[in-house]
Motif scaffolding. Structure first.
Motif, PDB file in Angstrom:
ATOM      1  N   MET A   1       6.923  13.155  10.174  1.00 22.65           N
ATOM      2  CA  MET A   1       7.116  13.128   8.727  1.00 22.65           C
ATOM      3  C   MET A   1       5.837  13.238   7.925  1.00 22.65           C
ATOM      4  N   PHE A   2       4.693  13.166   8.625  1.00 22.70           N
ATOM      5  CA  PHE A   2       3.447  13.067   7.870  1.00 22.70           C
ATOM      6  C   PHE A   2       2.436  14.137   8.238  1.00 22.70           C
ATOM      7  N   VAL A   3       1.587  14.487   7.278  1.00 25.30           N
ATOM      8  CA  VAL A   3       0.314  15.086   7.639  1.00 25.30           C
ATOM      9  C   VAL A   3      -0.763  14.080   7.260  1.00 25.30           C
TER      10      VAL A   3
ATOM     11  N   ALA B   1      16.798   4.386  11.001  1.00 27.54           N
ATOM     12  CA  ALA B   1      16.504   4.643   9.589  1.00 27.54           C
ATOM     13  C   ALA B   1      16.202   6.114   9.351  1.00 27.54           C
ATOM     14  N   LYS B   2      15.311   6.660  10.144  1.00 30.80           N
ATOM     15  CA  LYS B   2      14.855   8.032   9.880  1.00 30.80           C
ATOM     16  C   LYS B   2      15.775   9.053  10.538  1.00 30.80           C
ATOM     17  N   ASN B   3      16.084   8.871  11.839  1.00 28.57           N
ATOM     18  CA  ASN B   3      16.774   9.969  12.528  1.00 28.57           C
ATOM     19  C   ASN B   3      18.268  10.038  12.197  1.00 28.57           C
TER      20      ASN B   3
ATOM     21  N   GLU C   1      20.577   0.925   5.354  1.00 25.42           N
ATOM     22  CA  GLU C   1      21.606   0.213   6.134  1.00 25.42           C
ATOM     23  C   GLU C   1      20.974  -0.773   7.102  1.00 25.42           C
ATOM     24  N   ARG C   2      19.669  -0.637   7.337  1.00 27.64           N
ATOM     25  CA  ARG C   2      18.904  -1.560   8.186  1.00 27.64           C
ATOM     26  C   ARG C   2      19.536  -1.679   9.581  1.00 27.64           C
ATOM     27  N   THR C   3      19.538  -0.549  10.279  1.00 23.42           N
ATOM     28  CA  THR C   3      20.180  -0.477  11.592  1.00 23.42           C
ATOM     29  C   THR C   3      19.178  -0.074  12.662  1.00 23.42           C
TER      30      THR C   3
ATOM     31  N   HIS D   1       3.197   9.474  15.746  1.00 29.66           N
ATOM     32  CA  HIS D   1       2.354   8.348  15.340  1.00 29.66           C
ATOM     33  C   HIS D   1       2.210   8.280  13.820  1.00 29.66           C
ATOM     34  N   ASN D   2       2.466   7.105  13.281  1.00 32.99           N
ATOM     35  CA  ASN D   2       2.326   6.860  11.838  1.00 32.99           C
ATOM     36  C   ASN D   2       1.034   6.073  11.630  1.00 32.99           C
ATOM     37  N   PRO D   3       0.056   6.587  10.902  1.00 28.00           N
ATOM     38  CA  PRO D   3       0.105   7.715   9.971  1.00 28.00           C
ATOM     39  C   PRO D   3      -0.413   9.058  10.477  1.00 28.00           C
TER      40      PRO D   3
ATOM     41  N   GLY E   1      -5.005   9.174   2.860  1.00 27.99           N
ATOM     42  CA  GLY E   1      -4.856  10.637   2.961  1.00 27.99           C
ATOM     43  C   GLY E   1      -3.624  11.067   3.732  1.00 27.99           C
ATOM     44  N   ARG E   2      -2.691  10.135   3.926  1.00 23.24           N
ATOM     45  CA  ARG E   2      -1.431  10.486   4.587  1.00 23.24           C
ATOM     46  C   ARG E   2      -0.473  11.079   3.551  1.00 23.24           C
ATOM     47  N   PHE E   3       0.078  12.249   3.843  1.00 19.38           N
ATOM     48  CA  PHE E   3       1.092  12.850   2.975  1.00 19.38           C
ATOM     49  C   PHE E   3       2.436  12.803   3.691  1.00 19.38           C
TER      50      PHE E   3
ATOM     51  N   LEU F   1       4.378  11.967  -2.380  1.00 25.62           N
ATOM     52  CA  LEU F   1       4.158  12.129  -0.944  1.00 25.62           C
ATOM     53  C   LEU F   1       3.837  10.776  -0.315  1.00 25.62           C
ATOM     54  N   GLY F   2       4.346   9.717  -0.955  1.00 29.38           N
ATOM     55  CA  GLY F   2       4.032   8.369  -0.483  1.00 29.38           C
ATOM     56  C   GLY F   2       4.912   7.926   0.668  1.00 29.38           C
ATOM     57  N   VAL F   3       6.106   7.533   0.342  1.00 28.48           N
ATOM     58  CA  VAL F   3       6.936   6.863   1.340  1.00 28.48           C
ATOM     59  C   VAL F   3       7.551   7.856   2.336  1.00 28.48           C
ATOM     60  N   GLY F   4       7.672   7.415   3.595  1.00 25.65           N
ATOM     61  CA  GLY F   4       8.221   8.261   4.649  1.00 25.65           C
ATOM     62  C   GLY F   4       9.732   8.257   4.673  1.00 25.65           C
ATOM     63  N   ALA F   5      10.331   8.885   3.693  1.00 21.18           N
ATOM     64  CA  ALA F   5      11.796   8.996   3.667  1.00 21.18           C
ATOM     65  C   ALA F   5      12.126  10.454   3.383  1.00 21.18           C
TER      66      ALA F   5
ATOM     67  N   LYS G   1       0.822  -1.227   0.000  1.00 21.44           N
ATOM     68  CA  LYS G   1       0.000   0.000   0.000  1.00 21.44           C
ATOM     69  C   LYS G   1       0.849   1.267   0.000  1.00 21.44           C
ATOM     70  N   ILE G   2       2.025   1.208   0.581  1.00 22.46           N
ATOM     71  CA  ILE G   2       2.872   2.403   0.637  1.00 22.46           C
ATOM     72  C   ILE G   2       3.911   2.382  -0.472  1.00 22.46           C
ATOM     73  N   LEU G   3       4.629   1.252  -0.597  1.00 21.09           N
ATOM     74  CA  LEU G   3       5.711   1.196  -1.586  1.00 21.09           C
ATOM     75  C   LEU G   3       5.166   1.138  -3.009  1.00 21.09           C
ATOM     76  N   GLY G   4       3.925   0.653  -3.172  1.00 22.83           N
ATOM     77  CA  GLY G   4       3.290   0.614  -4.488  1.00 22.83           C
ATOM     78  C   GLY G   4       3.096   2.007  -5.068  1.00 22.83           C
TER      79      GLY G   4
ATOM     80  N   THR H   1      -2.954   2.361  12.186  1.00 23.03           N
ATOM     81  CA  THR H   1      -1.530   2.231  12.482  1.00 23.03           C
ATOM     82  C   THR H   1      -0.784   1.971  11.175  1.00 23.03           C
ATOM     83  N   TRP H   2       0.538   1.953  11.254  1.00 25.01           N
ATOM     84  CA  TRP H   2       1.376   1.596  10.096  1.00 25.01           C
ATOM     85  C   TRP H   2       0.912   0.229   9.590  1.00 25.01           C
ATOM     86  N   ALA H   3       0.591   0.132   8.305  1.00 21.91           N
ATOM     87  CA  ALA H   3      -0.005  -1.097   7.772  1.00 21.91           C
ATOM     88  C   ALA H   3       0.885  -2.315   8.029  1.00 21.91           C
TER      89      ALA H   3
ATOM     90  N   GLY I   1      13.984  -1.231  12.124  1.00 24.79           N
ATOM     91  CA  GLY I   1      12.788  -1.276  12.966  1.00 24.79           C
ATOM     92  C   GLY I   1      11.869  -2.432  12.605  1.00 24.79           C
ATOM     93  N   THR I   2      11.747  -2.694  11.321  1.00 23.43           N
ATOM     94  CA  THR I   2      10.874  -3.788  10.892  1.00 23.43           C
ATOM     95  C   THR I   2      11.385  -5.122  11.421  1.00 23.43           C
ATOM     96  N   GLY I   3      12.702  -5.328  11.306  1.00 25.43           N
ATOM     97  CA  GLY I   3      13.292  -6.560  11.817  1.00 25.43           C
ATOM     98  C   GLY I   3      13.106  -6.676  13.320  1.00 25.43           C
TER      99      GLY I   3
HETATM  100  O1  TYF Z   1       6.362   5.250   4.615  1.00 26.31           O
HETATM  101  C1  TYF Z   1       6.256   4.338   5.433  1.00 26.31           C
HETATM  102  O2  TYF Z   1       5.406   4.337   6.309  1.00 26.31           O
HETATM  103  C2  TYF Z   1       7.175   3.099   5.428  1.00 26.31           C
HETATM  104  C3  TYF Z   1       8.568   3.338   4.958  1.00 26.31           C
HETATM  105  O3  TYF Z   1      11.818  -1.183   4.129  1.00 26.31           O
HETATM  106  C4  TYF Z   1       9.399   2.104   4.755  1.00 26.31           C
HETATM  107  O4  TYF Z   1       6.545   2.030   4.886  1.00 26.31           O
HETATM  108  C5  TYF Z   1       9.792   1.747   3.474  1.00 26.31           C
HETATM  109  C6  TYF Z   1      10.597   0.637   3.266  1.00 26.31           C
HETATM  110  C7  TYF Z   1      11.019  -0.112   4.345  1.00 26.31           C
HETATM  111  C8  TYF Z   1      10.631   0.236   5.631  1.00 26.31           C
HETATM  112  C9  TYF Z   1       9.820   1.340   5.823  1.00 26.31           C
END
Ligand code: TYF
Ligand code: PLP
Length: 409
Positions: free
Chosen positions: A358-360, A257-259, A265-267, A188-190, A384-386, A31-35, A12-15, A135-137, A109-111
């Protein structure tokens, strides 16, 4: 049989990024992915991270495997960074000194979420995990795949563009004792809406009464205030309650990842707060046993960057903190600029300024999001998350105008 495997839907997000790439409109906005993106729309590497990599390039003399749960150095950095900011968090320090925190490096974080979900599925009596709605899908996907049973608790009222705190409490109180409960530490995401300190106190009282197991996800530490040490109030409350044995155990998933901009790097890390040093030994041993047959040990480049940045002799820690503050400052600036350019004559946009990170969470309907995509090449998730880092001086007026047109329809 391989011939009968059904097609899976895109993420839903990476698509969204895939669709964005295929759009030829020069005005398109992702305005999709939170990077994070800078004011020119480009991804960045924090200069402090580049400096740390230079140090590694010169000094690193092995690429050995790190232990299953990462290096001791990385674990200690994380423990002190989160639970004992510069020796100032007495409760966190006490837990560390008492040997009540087990920390492992994880694959971001995912791991970390997956490891703790597998761990709880294996060792915790209760499979039900309460997650905020929305919540985050990926939370739901991770917990389901790990064999837990996610269920929503009330969090946000879309019709009011606000937290729904009364129902949040009610829905938690109606759940069986001993459930696992997922809490977003900050940003909180989203929705970008966090609880106030007073609201956290009330929720923690429910958690204590109902003997819930809190699982905290902290993917955006620093993005609320610009300062990582100010965004951990929930952790401070939890360490106090753990010392008082009111909430004796909890877990924390964390990501750089974000901060630190270490996305690829998956840390990250998992920390489990245990009842005693003796429990810690058993829990750490089981964590190793769980991780070993999945990926054996975590990647080293990102964690070594963290180690160099936190090494006081390099002077990089204050530099990184100031760079992070600037990143968050830009996000707050574009949030305000978007707000300023939105037409408020028939529509209330005040919620945008209450949200953090990171989002509105606009409150636009899936149809309105579709129209933005189809008619204006503005790509956001259907809820509707940007992701506002995609906004900059060059496109904020175009974006606001597109939104103004869409809500008129
Ligand atoms: O935008 C988001 O909410 C996340 C970002 O391996 C993301 O889905 C993208 C790839 C990934 C982990 C988080
Ligand atoms: N948790 C939340 C709420 C997130 O938004 C994210 C990423 O967007 C993560 C966890 C995990 O991110 P990563 O695996 O890249 O550290």
């Amino acid at each position: 049989k391989f011939g009968e495997i059904p097609l899976a839907p895109p993420d839903k997000i990476l698509g969204i990024t895939e669709a964005f790439i295929n759009d030829s409109n020069p005005k398109k906005i992702n305005l999709g992915v939170g990077a994070y993106r800078d004011n020119l729309g480009k991804p960045i590497i924090f200069p402090s991270v580049k400096e740390a990599e230079k140090v590694l390039l010169q000094k690193e003399n092995e690429k050995e495997y790190t232990p299953i749960i990462g290096s001791k150095k990385f674990q200690n950095i994380v423990k002190n960074f989160i639970f004992n900011n510069s020796g100032k968090d007495a409760n966190g320090k006490q837990l560390i000194d008492d040997g009540r925190i087990v920390t492992s490096q994880t694959i971001s974080g995912t791991g970390s979420l997956r490891v703790i979900a597998d761990f709880l599925n294996r060792f915790y009596s209760n499979k039900k995990i309460l997650v905020p709605k929305p919540t985050w899908a990926n939370h739901v996907a991770v917990f389901n795949d790990a064999g837990l049973q996610p269920e929503f608790y009330s969090y946000y009222e879309t019709s009011k563009n606000d937290l729904d705190f009364a129902n949040l409490k009610k829905s938690l109180e109606s759940q069986p004792d001993g459930s696992i409960v997922l809490l977003h530490a900050c940003c909180h995401n989203p929705t970008g809406m966090d609880l106030t300190n007073e609201q956290w106190d009330q929720v923690l009282q429910i958690i204590e009464n109902k003997k819930f197991f809190p699982l905290v996800d902290m993917a955006y530490q620093g993005f609320a205030s610009g300062k990582p040490y100010e965004d951990i109030e929930l952790i401070r409350k939890l360490t106090k309650l753990a010392n008082e044995n009111k909430i004796p155990t909890f877990a924390l998933c964390q990501s750089f990842a974000k901060n630190m901009g270490l996305y690829g790097e998956r840390t990250g890390s998992i920390s489990i707060i245990t009842p005693s040093a003796q429990d810690s030994k058993a829990i750490e041993s089981q964590l190793k046993k769980l991780i070993r047959p999945i990926y054996s040990s975590p990647p080293i480049h990102g964690s070594k960057i963290v180690e160099v940045i936190f090494d006081e002799s390099t002077g990089l820690l204050p530099q990184w903190l100031s760079e992070l503050d600037q990143v968050v400052g830009r996000l707050n600036t574009v949030r305000q600029k978007l707000y300023d350019n939105l037409d408020k004559s028939n529509y209330n946009w005040d919620h945008l300024l209450k949200q953090r990170g990171m989002f509105v969470y606009t409150g636009l309907s899936p149809e309105q999001v579709q129209t933005l995509r189809n008619e204006y090449s503005v790509y956001a998730t259907d809820d509707g998350r940007f992701s506002i880092s995609g906004i900059n001086d060059g496109n904020v007026e175009y974006l606001a105008n597109a939104i103004n047109e869409v809500i008129k329809k």
